[in-house]
Scaffold this motif. Structure first.
Motif, PDB file in Angstrom:
ATOM      1  N   GLY A  76       0.810  -1.208   0.000  1.00 18.43           N
ATOM      2  CA  GLY A  76       0.000   0.000   0.000  1.00 18.43           C
ATOM      3  C   GLY A  76       0.840   1.254   0.000  1.00 18.43           C
ATOM      4  N   GLU A  77       0.419   2.250   0.768  1.00 21.39           N
ATOM      5  CA  GLU A  77       1.139   3.518   0.827  1.00 21.39           C
ATOM      6  C   GLU A  77       0.925   4.175   2.171  1.00 21.39           C
ATOM      7  OE1 GLU A  77      -0.547   5.790  -2.397  1.00 21.39           O
ATOM      8  OE2 GLU A  77      -2.114   6.633  -1.101  1.00 21.39           O
ATOM      9  N   VAL A  78       1.821   5.113   2.509  1.00 19.67           N
ATOM     10  CA  VAL A  78       1.727   5.850   3.766  1.00 19.67           C
ATOM     11  C   VAL A  78       1.867   7.334   3.488  1.00 19.67           C
ATOM     12  CG1 VAL A  78       2.737   3.901   5.007  1.00 19.67           C
ATOM     13  CG2 VAL A  78       4.191   5.808   4.341  1.00 19.67           C
ATOM     14  N   ARG A  79       1.268   8.145   4.354  1.00 20.35           N
ATOM     15  CA  ARG A  79       1.470   9.595   4.345  1.00 20.35           C
ATOM     16  C   ARG A  79       1.830  10.007   5.768  1.00 20.35           C
ATOM     17  NH1 ARG A  79      -3.256  12.306   0.598  1.00 20.35           N
ATOM     18  NH2 ARG A  79      -4.625  10.843   1.649  1.00 20.35           N
ATOM     19  N   VAL A  80       3.040  10.485   5.944  1.00 23.20           N
ATOM     20  CA  VAL A  80       3.572  10.791   7.269  1.00 23.20           C
ATOM     21  C   VAL A  80       3.354  12.268   7.565  1.00 23.20           C
ATOM     22  CG1 VAL A  80       5.591  10.693   8.767  1.00 23.20           C
ATOM     23  CG2 VAL A  80       5.312   8.998   6.933  1.00 23.20           C
ATOM     24  N   PHE A  81       2.442  12.586   8.487  1.00 26.07           N
ATOM     25  CA  PHE A  81       2.207  13.996   8.806  1.00 26.07           C
ATOM     26  C   PHE A  81       2.981  14.467  10.025  1.00 26.07           C
ATOM     27  CE2 PHE A  81      -1.670  11.605  10.079  1.00 26.07           C
ATOM     28  CZ  PHE A  81      -1.723  11.843  11.445  1.00 26.07           C
ATOM     29  N   LEU A  82       3.416  13.547  10.890  1.00 26.25           N
ATOM     30  CA  LEU A  82       4.281  13.905  12.015  1.00 26.25           C
ATOM     31  C   LEU A  82       5.310  12.789  12.221  1.00 26.25           C
ATOM     32  CD1 LEU A  82       1.806  15.295  14.728  1.00 26.25           C
ATOM     33  CD2 LEU A  82       3.382  16.608  13.296  1.00 26.25           C
ATOM     34  N   GLY A  83       6.542  13.164  12.515  1.00 23.20           N
ATOM     35  CA  GLY A  83       7.558  12.174  12.807  1.00 23.20           C
ATOM     36  C   GLY A  83       8.111  11.501  11.567  1.00 23.20           C
ATOM     37  N   SER A  84       8.601  10.268  11.742  1.00 23.53           N
ATOM     38  CA  SER A  84       9.265   9.538  10.667  1.00 23.53           C
ATOM     39  C   SER A  84       8.719   8.124  10.548  1.00 23.53           C
ATOM     40  CB  SER A  84      10.780   9.461  10.927  1.00 23.53           C
ATOM     41  OG  SER A  84      11.368  10.746  10.961  1.00 23.53           O
TER      42      SER A  84
END
Length: 323
Positions: A168-176
């Motif tokens: 799938g996929e990820v969207r990182v809005f805070l941190g790593s």
């Protein structure tokens, strides 16, 4: 977002020892809370609750929608105050107009982070826009550590990229996470990311073993480390894990929000929209709001600010630790 309960509990949160935390995935179920008046939309709240009050510095989690705002009237939260925390707004669909006493006028849109720092005191309003049909998203709060809880008010906006990963996929809005890092400033180490798991797929992500984590399921038939976590539930994972495996057993995409951070080492008192360290902190914040000091004014909202509820007549009783 405001906590609009007319009799909000006063809670002492934090201080859970790592030895008391379970080794497996702990499933936290939400409770329904009305957001506003008689035609208000409802939100599903998984933090705080008796079983667990914080995940890292994450201390409040509301999940709402998809809500047909043509039937409910949508979101219309009048100006209200915050102290000692940061608010994190993240949408899946719809649009919300944000105004605050810093002078910020911004829109919350799907896939875009709005982070507001209350610090010593800020006020803001949130209203779904006229063009919104379906409103769907999460509203989260982060407790500020003692040394920063009176920091200056602030507002940040960030649009993370979609990062492809196996499954799938990820969207990182805070941190790593997954090789991507958000530039948004926080006052303790944090992780916040939207995850999308393809139908029938398995996704494995590396974790910081110093963090505890929460997996909030928005949609899909999901196993978290082999444990079923249903939509609107939050799966808690204790520190010590170096990876997380999510399995989508459904025929459609699964969507989740992953939260994390090292265990918060301080106790906090939460009441209404305030975070302090004592009952007296809360009393002072309420008095300042009702007296029109400290929090500033929100310009451009058509209506009166929210009055603070009455404080309880009994002294604060600390919450028990999570078992």
């Amino acid at each position: 977002m405001s906590n609009t309960e007319t009799r909000p509990p006063e809670l002492t949160c934090g201080g859970e020892s790592e030895a008391e935390r379970p080794a497996d995935v702990e499933v936290l179920t939400p409770r329904d809370v009305p957001l506003g008046g008689p035609r208000a939309m409802r939100v599903r709240r998984t933090l705080p609750q008796r079983a667990r009050s914080l995940i890292g510095a994450w201390c409040f989690a509301d999940h709402y929608g998809p809500d047909d705002v043509t039937g409910t009237g949508g979101m219309n939260v009048a100006p209200h105050p915050h102290t000692g925390l940061q608010t994190v707004s993240w949408l899946f669909s719809g649009e919300i107009e944000h105004r605050d006493s810093l002078g910020s006028h911004a829109y919350v849109r799907p896939g875009e982070l709005n982070l507001m720092t209350g610090g010593h005191g800020i006020s803001h309003s949130e209203v779904s826009t006229p063009g919104t049909t379906l409103l769907h998203g999460v509203q989260l709060w982060v407790a500020l550590p003692g040394e920063h809880r009176d920091t200056e008010r602030d507002f940040q906006h960030y649009v993370p990229e979609r990062i492809p990963v196996d499954g799938g996929e990820v969207r990182v809005f805070l941190g790593s996470l997954a090789g991507d890092t958000s530039p948004v400033r926080t006052f303790t180490p944090l992780l916040g990311a939207e995850l999308s798991v393809a139908p029938g797929a398995e996704m494995t992500l590396g974790l910081d073993p110093a963090f505890e984590h929460g997996v909030l399921v928005d949609a899909g038939d999901v196993l978290t480390e082999g444990t079923a976590v249903r939509p609107a539930e939050l799966g808690y994972i204790a520190p010590g894990r170096t990876s997380l495996t999510l399995t989508n057993r459904g025929t459609g995409p699964a969507r989740l929000v992953l939260l994390g951070g090292p265990p918060f080492g301080e106790e906090i008192v939460m009441w209404w929209n305030f975070i302090g360290r004592s009952h007296d902190d809360i009393v002072r914040a309420r008095d300042d709001w009702m007296n029109g000091t400290r929090f500033g004014e929100v310009h451009g909202y058509d209506g009166d600010p929210l009055p603070a509820p009455e404080l309880p007549n009994v002294p604060l009783k600390p919450r028990g630790r999570a078992r």
